[in-house]
Write a protein that holds these residues in place. Structure first.
Motif, mmCIF file in Angstrom:
data_model
loop_
_atom_site.group_PDB
_atom_site.id
_atom_site.type_symbol
_atom_site.label_atom_id
_atom_site.label_comp_id
_atom_site.label_asym_id
_atom_site.label_seq_id
_atom_site.Cartn_x
_atom_site.Cartn_y
_atom_site.Cartn_z
ATOM 1 N N ASN A 37 0.814 -1.216 0.000
ATOM 2 C CA ASN A 37 0.000 0.000 0.000
ATOM 3 C C ASN A 37 0.847 1.265 0.000
ATOM 4 O O ASN A 37 0.364 2.333 -0.388
ATOM 5 C CB ASN A 37 -0.940 0.010 1.201
ATOM 6 C CG ASN A 37 -2.115 -0.937 1.018
ATOM 7 O OD1 ASN A 37 -2.523 -1.231 -0.099
ATOM 8 N ND2 ASN A 37 -2.665 -1.425 2.125
ATOM 9 N N TYR A 97 -0.116 4.934 -1.595
ATOM 10 C CA TYR A 97 -0.112 6.204 -0.859
ATOM 11 C C TYR A 97 0.809 7.215 -1.548
ATOM 12 O O TYR A 97 0.454 8.388 -1.720
ATOM 13 C CB TYR A 97 0.357 5.994 0.575
ATOM 14 C CG TYR A 97 -0.528 5.083 1.407
ATOM 15 C CD1 TYR A 97 -1.920 5.184 1.342
ATOM 16 C CD2 TYR A 97 0.023 4.142 2.260
ATOM 17 C CE1 TYR A 97 -2.731 4.353 2.100
ATOM 18 C CE2 TYR A 97 -0.787 3.303 3.033
ATOM 19 C CZ TYR A 97 -2.160 3.410 2.948
ATOM 20 O OH TYR A 97 -2.950 2.578 3.704
ATOM 21 N N LYS A 114 -1.518 4.734 6.197
ATOM 22 C CA LYS A 114 -2.903 5.180 6.055
ATOM 23 C C LYS A 114 -3.191 6.467 6.835
ATOM 24 O O LYS A 114 -3.804 7.399 6.302
ATOM 25 C CB LYS A 114 -3.829 4.064 6.528
ATOM 26 C CG LYS A 114 -5.316 4.359 6.400
ATOM 27 C CD LYS A 114 -6.138 3.177 6.890
ATOM 28 C CE LYS A 114 -7.633 3.456 6.830
ATOM 29 N NZ LYS A 114 -8.123 3.539 5.434
ATOM 30 N N ASP A 141 -7.094 -0.581 0.981
ATOM 31 C CA ASP A 141 -6.639 -1.037 2.297
ATOM 32 C C ASP A 141 -7.230 -2.412 2.619
ATOM 33 O O ASP A 141 -8.392 -2.665 2.331
ATOM 34 C CB ASP A 141 -7.060 -0.045 3.383
ATOM 35 C CG ASP A 141 -6.289 1.265 3.230
ATOM 36 O OD1 ASP A 141 -6.944 2.310 3.169
ATOM 37 O OD2 ASP A 141 -5.055 1.228 3.169
#
Length: 353
Positions: free
Chosen positions: A181, A185, A339, A353
């Motif tokens: 992830n 991002y 996150k 996510d």
């Protein structure tokens, strides 16, 4: 007469002695090793690499890792070998084969091998191991090689945001994990900072070895007007690149410089220098400086960056990217890699996510 015979005998013995001594010297052009008594020559060191299911020809980080090990073989003289994992069930047998063959360093490529490595490292505390993209193993015989991939992804996201003509770009993820992830991002942050009006279409295909799934996801994005698509999907990324080539839109590669796969279609690539990390770790074993624990590569040390092939990037945009890079290194631009930090600035717009 006796004196003359004695002189001749002495001369003969001296000649034989010189011949014997000269035979110990290396021939012209012969490579030698400065090895002390009880020490190993570099050519005696064996370094093994276990791929994840993407395989050594994934055009991504497995391939980059093997290229680094090949460079170590050429420059350092070590023996190098890889074992491919076709499924998750191959991880432990592949590691065990290198253990049984008494390899000096065993490098596992990808966080998917973490559980297998943890088991084998615990059973073989005298063996040295390294793993790419995982920092969960806190053993004295495991080096964890990490990368600030969000930084490289930010740069290619910035490029995508400046390049899109439709204000629609795409992101194809191989698998949703905290490590993977980070690519998303960074990419979306870069897109939004370059072009606040741009929309980022997102897809998780849940595989690093399914090119058809990568192609399908990309075609869906193209149908929704995306004109730049970035993948962080390992071998599945071949499908992303193929779909982009067929539709004549831009694709952005990952981990290595993928421009050779589609010179007219690859806009750039978010590079993660796994090759350098593998080379460095091999050299550390030879030098006796191997250390366990986490080592993180970033923009500041060249561990991540955009690809050196910049044929499809305008000069003006390249200059902008260099300015952005300098600001990231200086700490003026902070790239979110989790996150909480991402949502604090951009809101809840990350869907994977």
């Amino acid at each position: 007469m006796k004196k003359r015979l004695l002189a001749i005998a002495m001369a003969t013995l001296m000649g034989l002695s010189l011949v014997a001594c000269s035979s110990d010297k290396p021939k012209t052009g012969e490579k030698t090793e400065n090895v002390g008594e009880g020490e190993k020559a570099s050519t005696d060191y064996k370094i093994g690499m276990v791929t994840d299911v993407g395989g050594v020809n994934d055009g991504s980080f497995n391939q980059s890792a093997w290229e680094g090990l090949q460079r170590a073989q050429k420059e350092l003289g070590v023996q190098a070998k890889y074992l491919e994992s076709k499924t998750d069930a191959d991880y432990i047998p592949n590691i065990e084969q290198f253990v049984d063959d008494d390899y000096d360093l065993i490098i596992c490529i990808g966080y998917q091998l973490a559980d297998a490595l943890k088991e084998e490292a615990a059973k073989n505390p005298d063996k040295k191991f390294a793993i790419v993209d995982d920092q969960s193993i806190e053993f004295d015989n495991v080096a964890c090689l990490m990368f600030e991939q969000a930084q490289a992804s930010y740069l290619v996201g910035y490029i995508a945001g400046k390049t899109t003509q439709t204000n629609n770009v795409g992101f194809v993820l191989g698998m949703a994990t905290s490590t993977m992830n980070e690519f998303g991002y960074g990419y979306i942050s870069g897109v939004k900072d370059a072009n606040a009006d741009a929309n980022v279409l997102q897809a998780n295909i849940n595989s690093f070895a399914d090119a058809s799934a990568g192609k399908t996801a990309t075609n869906n994005m193209i149908a929704n007007n995306a004109d730049v698509v970035f993948h962080a999907a390992g071998g599945s990324g071949h499908g992303v690149i193929e779909a982009a080539r067929e539709a004549k839109i831009w694709a952005i590669g990952v981990d290595s410089d993928q421009s050779k796969d589609a010179p007219e279609t690859i806009l750039t690539s978010a590079m993660k220098r796994v090759d350098n990390a593998v080379f460095d770790e091999t050299k550390a074993v030879l030098d006796g400086t191997y250390k366990s624990g986490v080592k993180t590569y970033s923009l500041s040390d060249g561990g991540v960056d955009i690809a050196p092939t910049t044929t499809n990037l305008p000069e003006e945009l390249l200059k902008e990217v260099e300015d952005v890079k300098a600001k990231i290194i200086a700490g003026e631009v902070k790239v979110p890699n989790n996150k909480a930090d991402f949502e604090a600035k951009y809101g809840d717009i990350y869907d994977l996510d």
